[in-house]
Design an enzyme around this catalytic site. Sequence first.
Site, PDB file in Angstrom:
ATOM      1  N   SER A 108       0.859  -1.188   0.000  1.00  0.00           N
ATOM      2  CA  SER A 108       0.000   0.000   0.000  1.00  0.00           C
ATOM      3  C   SER A 108       0.892   1.233   0.000  1.00  0.00           C
ATOM      4  O   SER A 108       2.022   1.196   0.487  1.00  0.00           O
ATOM      5  CB  SER A 108      -0.845  -0.011   1.270  1.00  0.00           C
ATOM      6  OG  SER A 108      -1.268   1.285   1.593  1.00  0.00           O
ATOM      7  N   SER A 109       0.348   2.348  -0.510  1.00  0.00           N
ATOM      8  CA  SER A 109       1.139   3.582  -0.505  1.00  0.00           C
ATOM      9  C   SER A 109       1.342   4.128   0.911  1.00  0.00           C
ATOM     10  O   SER A 109       2.202   4.983   1.125  1.00  0.00           O
ATOM     11  CB  SER A 109       0.473   4.641  -1.377  1.00  0.00           C
ATOM     12  OG  SER A 109      -0.834   4.898  -0.929  1.00  0.00           O
ATOM     13  N   CYS A 110       0.586   3.627   1.892  1.00  0.00           N
ATOM     14  CA  CYS A 110       0.748   4.157   3.257  1.00  0.00           C
ATOM     15  C   CYS A 110       1.991   3.609   3.946  1.00  0.00           C
ATOM     16  O   CYS A 110       2.293   3.996   5.068  1.00  0.00           O
ATOM     17  CB  CYS A 110      -0.491   3.902   4.093  1.00  0.00           C
ATOM     18  SG  CYS A 110      -0.691   2.189   4.529  1.00  0.00           S
ATOM     19  N   TYR A 137      -1.277  -0.757  10.038  1.00  0.00           N
ATOM     20  CA  TYR A 137      -1.397  -1.394   8.720  1.00  0.00           C
ATOM     21  C   TYR A 137      -0.074  -1.278   7.964  1.00  0.00           C
ATOM     22  O   TYR A 137       0.406  -2.251   7.357  1.00  0.00           O
ATOM     23  CB  TYR A 137      -2.523  -0.687   7.962  1.00  0.00           C
ATOM     24  CG  TYR A 137      -2.806  -1.208   6.588  1.00  0.00           C
ATOM     25  CD1 TYR A 137      -3.422  -2.441   6.404  1.00  0.00           C
ATOM     26  CD2 TYR A 137      -2.494  -0.453   5.459  1.00  0.00           C
ATOM     27  CE1 TYR A 137      -3.712  -2.909   5.134  1.00  0.00           C
ATOM     28  CE2 TYR A 137      -2.777  -0.916   4.185  1.00  0.00           C
ATOM     29  CZ  TYR A 137      -3.387  -2.151   4.022  1.00  0.00           C
ATOM     30  OH  TYR A 137      -3.672  -2.605   2.760  1.00  0.00           O
ATOM     31  N   LYS A 141       2.427  -4.206   6.440  1.00  0.00           N
ATOM     32  CA  LYS A 141       2.760  -4.287   5.009  1.00  0.00           C
ATOM     33  C   LYS A 141       4.275  -4.201   4.792  1.00  0.00           C
ATOM     34  O   LYS A 141       4.822  -4.890   3.924  1.00  0.00           O
ATOM     35  CB  LYS A 141       2.044  -3.182   4.234  1.00  0.00           C
ATOM     36  CG  LYS A 141       0.539  -3.405   4.118  1.00  0.00           C
ATOM     37  CD  LYS A 141       0.238  -4.624   3.259  1.00  0.00           C
ATOM     38  CE  LYS A 141      -1.224  -4.889   3.064  1.00  0.00           C
ATOM     39  NZ  LYS A 141      -1.499  -6.123   2.318  1.00  0.00           N
ATOM     40  N   HIS A 180     -13.059   3.623   2.576  1.00  0.00           N
ATOM     41  CA  HIS A 180     -12.177   4.713   2.180  1.00  0.00           C
ATOM     42  C   HIS A 180     -13.013   5.885   1.680  1.00  0.00           C
ATOM     43  O   HIS A 180     -14.225   5.770   1.486  1.00  0.00           O
ATOM     44  CB  HIS A 180     -11.204   4.246   1.095  1.00  0.00           C
ATOM     45  CG  HIS A 180     -10.087   3.412   1.638  1.00  0.00           C
ATOM     46  ND1 HIS A 180     -10.097   2.038   1.578  1.00  0.00           N
ATOM     47  CD2 HIS A 180      -8.944   3.754   2.264  1.00  0.00           C
ATOM     48  CE1 HIS A 180      -8.997   1.583   2.148  1.00  0.00           C
ATOM     49  NE2 HIS A 180      -8.272   2.584   2.572  1.00  0.00           N
TER      50      HIS A 180
END
Length: 314
Positions: A108-110, A137, A141, A180
């Site tokens: 994920s981009s987070c 999260y 990841k 989201h």
Amino acid sequence: MEKTDRIFVAGHRGLAGGAILGELQRAGYSNLLTRTSTELNLRDRGATRTFFEEERPRVVALAAAKVGGIQANNDHPVEFLLWNLQIQNNVIEAAADFGVEKLLFLGSSCIYPKFAPQPIPEDALLTGALEPTNEAYAIAKIAGIKLCQAYARQLGKRFISAMPTNLYGPGDNFDLASSHVLPALLRKVHEAKQRGEREVVVWGTGTPRREFLHVDDLACACRFLLEQHDDPALINVGCGEDVTIRELAETICEVVGFGGSLVFDATKPDGTPRKLMDSSRLRRLGWQPAISLRDGLRSTYEWFLRQPATIRET
Ligand code: GDP
């Protein structure tokens, strides 16, 4: 990858996994393997190992995860950290132990630092502190990426990781507490229009910027990576453009045909100010997205309207 290869799409009931399954089917892959979470609990190590031992997939697309929007992440860090670690550890370990030749892990981009340079290059990983609302999260990841890289380095496994930006599309979660922003606003604006209301409440200040990728574009990128890419270094999958949350909300009002106004609730968190990814590495390899935000919003809204009210209102 051969068209007859046994490919396990983990998480095929989710937004990303469902799109990957459809993409592989359309491309002619004929030996696709799926399990619902009731049939196979990937948090259960024993059950996961038995499944791999019996079914012997040759390829795995790992899209199974506990996912959610800013509020769900903020309120349930235990599940976001623990469940994701369990799922990915079990699947990656079993894949390595039972002969899987290629695995694609979705991150994920987070995972990138809150104040990473924009657009965010892959090498920004672990260069700064994370955004607190989705730290749990992100940590899970990051551990998944590192585990894939460890298997690649130590045991020569072809386990790769792709980092999708914020995804949306048919099959998304429209539950206002856990979704989201994009599906949440699509639903809120639709309901305001139906009820003849004049305002829609948007969380936060409306100034954060987000990049949105249609899940069919992601699925296409995943097939591309499964077929053509073996580098264990993580790779970003984005569309290259971002919008403010206000701009997103305005476009959604246009698509839905809602003429009322937007109200910003600054008591809700903004999250990270911006997360536009630098996806030039993937572009150089030859992949690019095909679905514009406006077109993707239109088709997602059409899909939403076709769902029975019971699904729309869960
Ligand atoms: P994030 O990308 O991890 O921050 O997750 P989200 O997609 O949940 O939120 C993105 C941004 O949209 C944040 O700044 C939220 O405050 C904002 N936002 C505005 N309205 C909503 C809403 O109704 N639901 C959600 N989830 N976010 C919203």
